[in-house]
Design a protein around this motif. Structure first.
Motif, PDB file in Angstrom:
ATOM      1  N   VAL A 221       3.848 -19.957   3.879  1.00 64.47           N
ATOM      2  CA  VAL A 221       4.057 -18.943   2.849  1.00 64.47           C
ATOM      3  C   VAL A 221       3.906 -17.575   3.489  1.00 64.47           C
ATOM      4  O   VAL A 221       2.906 -17.314   4.169  1.00 64.47           O
ATOM      5  CB  VAL A 221       3.018 -19.104   1.712  1.00 64.47           C
ATOM      6  CG1 VAL A 221       3.189 -18.003   0.672  1.00 64.47           C
ATOM      7  CG2 VAL A 221       3.138 -20.481   1.069  1.00 64.47           C
ATOM      8  N   THR A 222       4.898 -16.720   3.285  1.00 68.46           N
ATOM      9  CA  THR A 222       4.820 -15.347   3.777  1.00 68.46           C
ATOM     10  C   THR A 222       4.845 -14.405   2.583  1.00 68.46           C
ATOM     11  O   THR A 222       5.647 -14.600   1.659  1.00 68.46           O
ATOM     12  CB  THR A 222       6.002 -15.024   4.714  1.00 68.46           C
ATOM     13  OG1 THR A 222       6.076 -16.036   5.712  1.00 68.46           O
ATOM     14  CG2 THR A 222       5.818 -13.669   5.388  1.00 68.46           C
ATOM     15  N   VAL A 223       3.964 -13.415   2.583  1.00 69.62           N
ATOM     16  CA  VAL A 223       3.841 -12.515   1.429  1.00 69.62           C
ATOM     17  C   VAL A 223       3.977 -11.060   1.849  1.00 69.62           C
ATOM     18  O   VAL A 223       3.789 -10.722   3.035  1.00 69.62           O
ATOM     19  CB  VAL A 223       2.468 -12.691   0.717  1.00 69.62           C
ATOM     20  CG1 VAL A 223       2.297 -14.111   0.206  1.00 69.62           C
ATOM     21  CG2 VAL A 223       1.323 -12.323   1.662  1.00 69.62           C
ATOM     22  N   ASN A 224       4.288 -10.208   0.873  1.00 71.04           N
ATOM     23  CA  ASN A 224       4.365  -8.779   1.156  1.00 71.04           C
ATOM     24  C   ASN A 224       2.989  -8.122   0.932  1.00 71.04           C
ATOM     25  O   ASN A 224       2.030  -8.768   0.522  1.00 71.04           O
ATOM     26  CB  ASN A 224       5.475  -8.111   0.331  1.00 71.04           C
ATOM     27  CG  ASN A 224       5.189  -8.160  -1.171  1.00 71.04           C
ATOM     28  OD1 ASN A 224       4.080  -8.506  -1.601  1.00 71.04           O
ATOM     29  ND2 ASN A 224       6.187  -7.831  -1.967  1.00 71.04           N
ATOM     30  N   GLU A 225       2.937  -6.824   1.198  1.00 72.13           N
ATOM     31  CA  GLU A 225       1.679  -6.080   1.110  1.00 72.13           C
ATOM     32  C   GLU A 225       1.087  -6.135  -0.311  1.00 72.13           C
ATOM     33  O   GLU A 225      -0.126  -6.229  -0.486  1.00 72.13           O
ATOM     34  CB  GLU A 225       1.955  -4.630   1.526  1.00 72.13           C
ATOM     35  CG  GLU A 225       0.745  -3.836   1.951  1.00 72.13           C
ATOM     36  CD  GLU A 225       0.013  -4.408   3.168  1.00 72.13           C
ATOM     37  OE1 GLU A 225       0.686  -4.636   4.194  1.00 72.13           O
ATOM     38  OE2 GLU A 225      -1.208  -4.630   3.074  1.00 72.13           O
ATOM     39  N   ARG A 226       1.979  -6.099  -1.322  1.00 69.28           N
ATOM     40  CA  ARG A 226       1.545  -6.008  -2.718  1.00 69.28           C
ATOM     41  C   ARG A 226       0.645  -7.176  -3.145  1.00 69.28           C
ATOM     42  O   ARG A 226      -0.323  -6.986  -3.877  1.00 69.28           O
ATOM     43  CB  ARG A 226       2.785  -5.948  -3.628  1.00 69.28           C
ATOM     44  CG  ARG A 226       2.498  -5.607  -5.071  1.00 69.28           C
ATOM     45  CD  ARG A 226       3.793  -5.382  -5.840  1.00 69.28           C
ATOM     46  NE  ARG A 226       4.332  -6.610  -6.380  1.00 69.28           N
ATOM     47  CZ  ARG A 226       4.093  -7.060  -7.621  1.00 69.28           C
ATOM     48  NH1 ARG A 226       3.311  -6.367  -8.423  1.00 69.28           N
ATOM     49  NH2 ARG A 226       4.621  -8.173  -8.040  1.00 69.28           N
TER      50      ARG A 226
END
Ligand SMILES: *Cc1c(COP(=O)(O)O)cnc(C)c1O
Length: 388
Positions: A221-226
């Protein structure tokens, strides 16, 4: 620098027995549960959560960290974490971002076990689950409620291959407290970058193209800063981790992913076009064909197509004829999963919750491997002859 170059260079290993730096081209595979501390002070720091090093076998041993860093860079994310399998990555993501009282939206063409988890487990915890049409775009607005907290899409859906308008969805929910998740397994981050399109989370079943050799179960799983902080806190709390050996295999898979995907793409397109001309074939479901209903969205957002697609037959055969076709194929293995070097076939009837031309139709799904495309075409040709 080109992606292929970055992936070939990624993560050299430096350890220091005898004071000499050991540099193997791939990182070493550490295994272990206990990690020894060198002093009472380090032990105290580990207990209070301020030890800067790795403190236990579940604390993401080196090959896992290397793999996550490489994939994170490819996806253009703020953080990446590996899980035991693709479905485990999906389930943990859904648990991270939902709680009782929430309303969530899931597209109808999503991977079966993803929908089952939502409907059988999340609803039991008081989450309201609503299905979306598989080609949802700006119409998403009509499904939003005050309590909507998560939208989970899969584009294209890995059985029926509808594509959703990810940009329109991301735009429609701007400024609202909703987490957007895409299962990006079909395209991989090489052919689609969901975070650049405004999505918060991109999920990979690493088992498929990144592993590439049908010998690995892994998810990421890759996520953004938010949403990074919430995601990392949950991962840590759940003591999630992935096997060090598995992550080393996945990192190796990443290095050759551009080469393999180029080949999967070329062969699958050639075979899809050939099938499209075949008199026994009704519809070929491949987003790279101009006849695909969302071909324009694929052209706009994707930079390539992978090797998984499906087709329907003009006259649906009885079971005996279908078995004659399938059992006479020499090169296509029969089995679940996809994305490996060996071509695979499955056949099933897809039941959908929305009306559409594919509802209840027999779908033959092909995962085109690395064999020569003409050999695969010849095999399909002699196999299809058994339907006549
Ligand atoms: C296979 C698959 C998964 C699950 O991956 P596993 O590693 O087999 O658990 C999730 N999403 C899609 C689209 C898949 O095809």
């Amino acid at each position: 620098m080109e992606t292929t170059t970055r992936l070939a260079q990624f993560a050299e290993d430096f350890t220091a027995p005898g004071g000499k730096r050991l540099m193997t081209v791939n990182p070493a595979v550490y295994t272990g549960s206990t990690v020894l501390f060198r002093s009472y002070k380090d032990l105290q720091n580990a207990l209070s959560g301020s030890y800067p090093g790795i403190n236990y076998g579940t604390d993401r041993l080196p090959p896992q960290r290397d793999f996550e860093a490489a994939l994170c860079e490819l996806e253009g994310g703020a953080a990446c974490r590996a899980f035991q399998s693709g479905i485990n990555a999906i389930i943990n993501t859904l648990m991270t971002f939902t709680k009782g009282g929430d309303h969530i939206l899931i597209c109808d063409n999503v991977y079966g076990p993803t929908a089952r988890f939502c409907q059988k487990v999340l609803t039991g915890y008081g989450v309201e689950v609503e299905l979306l049409p598989p080609d949802i775009g700006e119409d998403i607005s009509t499904h939003l409620r005050e309590t909507t907290r998560l939208i989970f899409l899969e584009s294209p859906g890995s059985n029926t291959f509808e594509i959703q308008d990810l940009r329109a969805v991301a735009e429609a929910i701007q400024g609202r407290d909703i987490v957007t998740v895409l299962d990006n397994t079909w395209a991989t981050p090489l052919f689609l970058k969901p975070l650049e399109l405004g999505f918060d989370v991109s999920i990979q079943s690493v088992t498929k193209y990144i592993g590439g050799h049908s010998d690995l179960l892994l998810g990421a799983v890759t996520v953004n800063e938010r949403v990074k902080e919430q995601f990392l806190a949950f991962y840590h709390l759940m003591e999630n981790f992935a096997s060090p050996a598995g992550c080393a295999v996945a990192l190796k898979g990443l290095r050759t992913l551009p080469l393999r995907l180029a080949r999967h793409q070329e062969s699958a397109l050639a075979i899809a076009r050939w099938l499209d001309q075949h008199p026994l074939v009704d519809t070929v479901l491949h987003p790279g064909l101009p006849s695909h209903p969302q071909h324009h969205l694929w052209m706009r957002d994707f930079s390539g197509s992978s090797g998984l697609f499906a087709f329907t037959l003009t006259q649906e055969p009885n079971d005996q004829c279908l078995a004659a076709f399938i059992d006479n194929l020499e090169l296509f293995g029969l089995g679940f999963s996809w994305g490996g070097f060996r071509s695979l076939l499955t056949a099933s009837r897809i039941k959908r919750n929305f009306p559409g031309p594919l509802n209840n139709r027999l779908l033959i799904r092909l995962s085109i491997g690395l064999e020569a495309k003409q050999d695969l075409i010849n095999d399909l040709e002699q196999g299809l002859a058994h339907l006549l």
